[in-house]
Enzyme design. Structure first.
Site, PDB file in Angstrom:
ATOM      1  N   HIS A  71     106.330  48.553  65.007  1.00 31.43           N
ATOM      2  CA  HIS A  71     104.883  48.740  65.066  1.00 31.43           C
ATOM      3  C   HIS A  71     104.471  50.006  65.814  1.00 31.43           C
ATOM      4  CE1 HIS A  71     100.761  47.479  64.607  1.00 31.43           C
ATOM      5  NE2 HIS A  71     100.549  47.645  65.902  1.00 31.43           N
ATOM      6  N   ASP A 126     107.878  45.445  61.086  1.00 26.63           N
ATOM      7  CA  ASP A 126     106.831  45.852  62.037  1.00 26.63           C
ATOM      8  C   ASP A 126     106.979  45.145  63.388  1.00 26.63           C
ATOM      9  OD1 ASP A 126     103.826  47.082  62.163  1.00 26.63           O
ATOM     10  OD2 ASP A 126     103.897  45.141  63.168  1.00 26.63           O
ATOM     11  N   SER A 137      96.487  49.953  63.368  1.00 23.03           N
ATOM     12  CA  SER A 137      96.498  48.617  63.961  1.00 23.03           C
ATOM     13  C   SER A 137      95.067  48.074  64.124  1.00 23.03           C
ATOM     14  CB  SER A 137      97.252  48.675  65.303  1.00 23.03           C
ATOM     15  OG  SER A 137      97.587  47.397  65.764  1.00 23.03           O
TER      16      SER A 137
END
Length: 288
Positions: free
Chosen positions: A269, A214, A97
């Site tokens: 995610h 995601d 990320s």
């Protein structure tokens, strides 16, 4: 009997060589994360590649991850360098990320690094523009269309998410006032562009991982360097200006055959780093 003993020694030796051949893996966490979230991923690596030294850098955890990225990068570099100097055969960099952007900055601004493979795990590489839970955590009750008012000034640039907030409807303001991502992507010319490009191109392999479910990276194709145009249609990586201009070496990596993309559907995610299927399909073979 002596011959059998010799063979056993050879077998032991072969096992040692095999274990010793695995390069150390450095993991950089994402926003609102820390080492705790990467216990599963560390376990996956050690299970499949026994003896691998895995380090999750314990810096700017949780709320401290909101500190400006140019403040975080030098501190991550200190830890990165200390591991790297003890690994003459090179290291692998696995970054999740927001951590993917920190790692890109590390690679671009560190001459003579010895990173072999850089794995970017669901990272907003081309920017972020979405109404998500993460946005609401940072800027409560703020719509994405209004975030540029907060982000594109010297105060907003002191919040990490603003360093990669890329409003496709505010292109000029993004280029003028964002002091992180436009420099990293070579979208705004600067004096270090050539050096940063050369540094980045020292990696042997770039692995980009992301997927349509995601729920945070917006658009999800940003994890593969795709992004919105001014009508919010996604323009894929190979049609992005920074790719066509080879501004930071992405096109060169692709032409070298050293750019790998991996798309996985059905992954949220916060579960990328604990999904063994993703690890086996997208990461395992590159972490040797």
């Amino acid at each position: 009997e002596a011959r059998d003993e010799q063979q056993r020694d050879v077998n032991v030796c072969l096992v040692c060589v095999c274990v010793d051949s695995y390069k150390p893996v450095i993991i950089v966490h994402g926003i609102f994360d820390g080492p705790q979230q990467f216990q599963n991923l560390s376990r996956f690596i050690k299970k499949v590649h026994p003896g691998t030294e895995v380090t999750v850098i314990d810096l700017y955890d949780d709320l401290l991850s909101l500190q400006p990225l140019w403040k975080q990068v030098p501190d991550f570099r200190q830890s990165f360098n200390s591991i790297m100097k003890n690994a003459p055969d090179g290291v692998h960099l696995l970054c999740f990320s927001q951590g993917g952007l920190i790692c890109r900055a590390l690679l671009s601004t560190t001459p003579n690094h010895n990173v072999h493979t850089f794995i970017s795990l669901s990272s907003p590489l081309a920017g972020q523009y979405g109404d998500t839970d993460y946005l609401q955590k940072v800027f409560h009750k703020t719509l994405k269309k209004n975030v540029h008012f907060i982000c594109y000034n010297k105060f907003g640039q002191k919040v990490s998410i603003c360093d990669y907030w890329n409003d496709p409807h505010q292109r000029l303001s993004y280029l003028r006032n964002n002091i992180f991502l436009p420099l990293l992507n070579g979208e705004r010319p600067h004096s270090d562009m050539t050096a940063w490009r050369e540094n980045f191109l020292q990696i042997e392999k770039l692995v980009l991982i992301g997927g349509p479910d995601d729920g945070v990276i917006t658009p999800w194709q940003s994890s593969h360097f795709g992004f919105y145009d001014s009508s919010e249609n996604v323009v894929e990586m190979q049609k992005q200006e920074f790719y066509l201009n080879d501004a930071f070496g992405l096109k060169t990596l692709d032409q070298r055959g050293d750019l790998v993309t991996c798309v996985h559907s059905g992954v949220k995610h916060t579960t990328w780093h604990s999904n063994f299927t993703v690890f086996r399909n997208c990461m395992e073979k590159w972490l040797t």
